[in-house]
Design a protein around this motif. Structure first.
Motif, PDB file in Angstrom:
ATOM      1  N   GLU A   1       0.816  -1.210   0.000  1.00  0.00           N
ATOM      2  CA  GLU A   1       0.000   0.000   0.000  1.00  0.00           C
ATOM      3  C   GLU A   1       0.852   1.263   0.000  1.00  0.00           C
ATOM      4  O   GLU A   1       0.381   2.332  -0.392  1.00  0.00           O
TER       5      GLU A   1
ATOM      6  N   SER B   1       1.803   5.279  -6.620  1.00  0.00           N
ATOM      7  CA  SER B   1       0.859   4.879  -7.669  1.00  0.00           C
ATOM      8  C   SER B   1       1.550   4.697  -9.018  1.00  0.00           C
ATOM      9  O   SER B   1       1.185   3.810  -9.802  1.00  0.00           O
TER      10      SER B   1
ATOM     11  N   ALA C   1      -8.162  -5.692  -9.697  1.00  0.00           N
ATOM     12  CA  ALA C   1      -9.122  -4.630  -9.404  1.00  0.00           C
ATOM     13  C   ALA C   1     -10.079  -4.994  -8.276  1.00  0.00           C
ATOM     14  O   ALA C   1     -10.737  -4.111  -7.721  1.00  0.00           O
ATOM     15  N   CYS C   2     -10.141  -6.270  -7.933  1.00  0.00           N
ATOM     16  CA  CYS C   2     -11.033  -6.703  -6.856  1.00  0.00           C
ATOM     17  C   CYS C   2     -10.387  -6.613  -5.476  1.00  0.00           C
ATOM     18  O   CYS C   2     -11.038  -6.923  -4.474  1.00  0.00           O
TER      19      CYS C   2
ATOM     20  N   ASN D   1      -8.931  -3.841  -3.701  1.00  0.00           N
ATOM     21  CA  ASN D   1      -9.452  -2.713  -2.927  1.00  0.00           C
ATOM     22  C   ASN D   1      -9.759  -1.570  -3.892  1.00  0.00           C
ATOM     23  O   ASN D   1      -9.579  -1.687  -5.109  1.00  0.00           O
ATOM     24  N   LYS D   2     -10.224  -0.457  -3.328  1.00  0.00           N
ATOM     25  CA  LYS D   2     -10.647   0.672  -4.155  1.00  0.00           C
ATOM     26  C   LYS D   2      -9.471   1.287  -4.900  1.00  0.00           C
ATOM     27  O   LYS D   2      -9.601   1.665  -6.071  1.00  0.00           O
ATOM     28  N   ARG D   3      -8.325   1.391  -4.217  1.00  0.00           N
ATOM     29  CA  ARG D   3      -7.167   2.004  -4.874  1.00  0.00           C
ATOM     30  C   ARG D   3      -6.688   1.155  -6.043  1.00  0.00           C
ATOM     31  O   ARG D   3      -6.403   1.665  -7.129  1.00  0.00           O
TER      32      ARG D   3
ATOM     33  N   TYR E   1      -8.476  -0.872  -7.745  1.00  0.00           N
ATOM     34  CA  TYR E   1      -9.487  -0.800  -8.799  1.00  0.00           C
ATOM     35  C   TYR E   1      -9.246   0.419  -9.691  1.00  0.00           C
ATOM     36  O   TYR E   1      -9.334   0.343 -10.926  1.00  0.00           O
ATOM     37  N   GLN E   2      -8.946   1.564  -9.054  1.00  0.00           N
ATOM     38  CA  GLN E   2      -8.721   2.781  -9.830  1.00  0.00           C
ATOM     39  C   GLN E   2      -7.443   2.684 -10.659  1.00  0.00           C
ATOM     40  O   GLN E   2      -7.423   3.083 -11.829  1.00  0.00           O
TER      41      GLN E   2
ATOM     42  N   SER F   1      -7.694   0.331 -13.636  1.00  0.00           N
ATOM     43  CA  SER F   1      -8.574   0.830 -14.696  1.00  0.00           C
ATOM     44  C   SER F   1      -7.917   1.954 -15.476  1.00  0.00           C
ATOM     45  O   SER F   1      -8.597   2.681 -16.219  1.00  0.00           O
TER      46      SER F   1
END
Length: 518
Positions: A81, A85, A104-105, A107-109, A111-112, A115
């Motif tokens: 984590e 990025s 992408a499954c 966590n939210k970060r 996933y973004q 994508s």
């Protein structure tokens, strides 16, 4: 050696190097002793101090160099984590499409980041390269436009991911539609259903739900393709206890990216479509017993499900279902996880000229098989019913007449329903799967089903000259019609003969289909 140790300790006392808190008193004592008694006294006191405190400082002091070393467990922990990025996007750029969907499954970060348009733009153009026309050497050639020419910044996040997925689905859909386009004239069904199922990546799972709400998913299935149906078997050792189960759901499962499903696991991105739901509460009392052998007993649940129970423990041994090909792809793909796909009703075509419209020119294709072995496969043309033969809300279509010996049909092989588990396999005699496909006068599928049936010994005795033996009856019924068959067992040749076969079709179904009022 002693001189080196003393000089190192003196440097520590003078502030040459920071010492741990536990060595503060030792360093100050050594500097005072050196000024009074000389180097020999320093060495004696130093050896005594180290002898007394050897156990206390053995983990933090190196005896050879007298320098402090940090504990082993003081290494800084690394967490993904905390990675910037930009570095994660660089790592994700080496993944394929299916792996990106997995990431992408998390966590939210993730996933973004997974994508990112730049990553998906590269994947998109690697599978669907853009073309442009150029003139060269007096003929038209196609040249690939590099992905760097495409604009990334003016798109919303996840735009190219969505475009890639939609285009992959569209490409698979086009390929499947091409496979199901040719139609078999005998069955009115697509000729290449098996190839279409494989091209779409379609599979089937069952979900057992217990009374507490916990779900048990059975993934691994064995398929057996027939002329008008597919038989699916689930067996293994991880079955939950039958007493705690409440329902069984049958799902069609299609991977989100069918063309790349070979590399994806069972936990990959997939879509479920509910096909049927069965109640397992009081299974042995509420369902129909199809047959049994020395090890298992079979119970039937509509539509087309067979549950095999061990006789000794009354627990699940296997589950088998037979699915008719008629609109199987739609039922297995277009529903949702909670709602079944609803078949579109046909608009009736009215005919004011024919007084017996909807009573004639029916075709029947009949398959009898035991899951793996086929016993009979035949087509019967131009079936009809007179108005006077309509009784009790049913049209009577006689397929095989008891009086017409020329149309009596033998069954090939030992009739029975095959079953198999990881340790045992067998066959339950006098039961089989019946696949019925009835076509209307325009050769469209009118009534289709695949279901397990059993042969029951009748009290009647055959009075036919050509067939002297025991008579067995088979009856199937649902909301749209009934099938009644009579079979004679010939002991001399060890085979069954179908001597009577009659279809009863509901007048309600005929009226809804043709717009009539019978």
């Amino acid at each position: 050696m002693a001189v080196a140790r003393g000089s190192a300790l003196l440097q520590c006392g003078r502030g040459a190097a920071p010492a741990p808190a536990g060595l503060g008193r030792l360093c100050s004592f050594t500097s005072v002793a050196a000024s009074r008694s000389g180097r020999a006294a320093v060495l004696r006191n130093m050896s005594q101090s180290f002898a007394a405190g050897s156990r206390k400082y053995s983990e933090t002091v190196n005896v050879d160099s007298l320098c402090w070393t940090p504990p082993i467990n003081s290494k800084p922990s690394v967490c993904i984590e905390n990675i910037p990025s930009e570095m994660l996007i660089k790592v994700f750029s080496y993944l394929d499409a299916v792996s990106l969907l997995h990431v992408a499954c998390v966590n939210k970060r993730f996933y973004q980041l997974a994508s990112d348009n730049g990553i998906w733009l590269k994947i998109y153009f690697s599978c669907f390269p853009a073309k442009r026309r150029i003139w060269k050497n007096e003929f038209l050639r196609m040249e690939t436009v590099p992905s760097s020419c495409a604009v990334v910044e003016d798109r919303k996040p996840g735009y190219w991911k969505k475009e890639y997925i939609l285009k992959q689905i569209a490409a698979v859909k086009t390929r499947v539609m091409q496979l199901v386009k040719p139609v078999d004239p005998c069955t009115g069904l697509p000729c290449k259903n098996q190839n279409a199922i494989k091209a779409s990546g379609l599979s089937w799972i069952i979900v057992l739900k217990d009374k507490s709400g916990k779900e048990h998913v059975m993934e691994k299935a064995h398929l057996s393709f027939k002329h008008t149906s597919v038989s699916i078997f689930w067996y293994g050792t991880g079955w939950p206890c039958l007493d705690i189960l409440s329902t069984l759901k049958l799902f069609g499962v299609i991977p989100l990216l069918p063309g790349q499903s070979a590399a994806s696991s069972k936990n990959g991105p997939r879509r479920r479509s509910l096909i049927a739901e069965y109640s397992l509460s009081h299974l042995t009392e509420s369902s129909v017993a199809v047959g049994s052998d020395n090890l298992v007993q079979l119970f039937s649940l509509n539509p087309g499900l067979v549950v095999g129970l061990w006789k000794e423990s009354n627990e699940i041994a296997f589950v088998m279902v037979s699915l008719h090909y008629h609109q199987l792809l739609e039922r297995s793909a277009l529903g949702s996880a909670t709602v079944q796909y609803v078949l579109q009703p046909d608009k009736p075509v009215l005919d004011d000229i024919d007084p017996e419209y909807g009573l004639h020119d029916y075709d029947l294709h009949l398959d009898m098989h035991g899951g793996k072995h086929t016993y009979m496969c035949g087509t019967f043309k131009s079936l009809f019913c007179r108005k006077g033969d309509i009784e009790n809300g049913y049209l009577k279509l006689t397929v095989v007449s008891l009086k017409d010996n020329a149309k009596h049909i033998p069954l090939i092989g030992t009739v029975g329903l095959s079953w198999e588990t990881t340790a045992f396999k067998g066959i339950v005699k006098d039961c089989y799967m019946m696949d019925v496909t009835v076509l209307d006068e325009t050769q469209k599928p009118f009534w289709c089903f695949s279901a397990p049936v059993c042969m029951e010994l009748s009290s009647k005795v055959s009075n036919l000259y050509d067939y002297m033996g025991h008579i067995y009856t088979t009856v199937y019924a649902d909301s749209e019609g009934k099938v009644c068959a009579e079979l004679v067992w010939l002991e001399e040749t060890k085979e069954y003969f179908i001597v009577s076969l009659v279809l009863y079709i509901s007048t309600e179904k005929v009226n809804n289909w043709y717009g009539t009022k019978y």
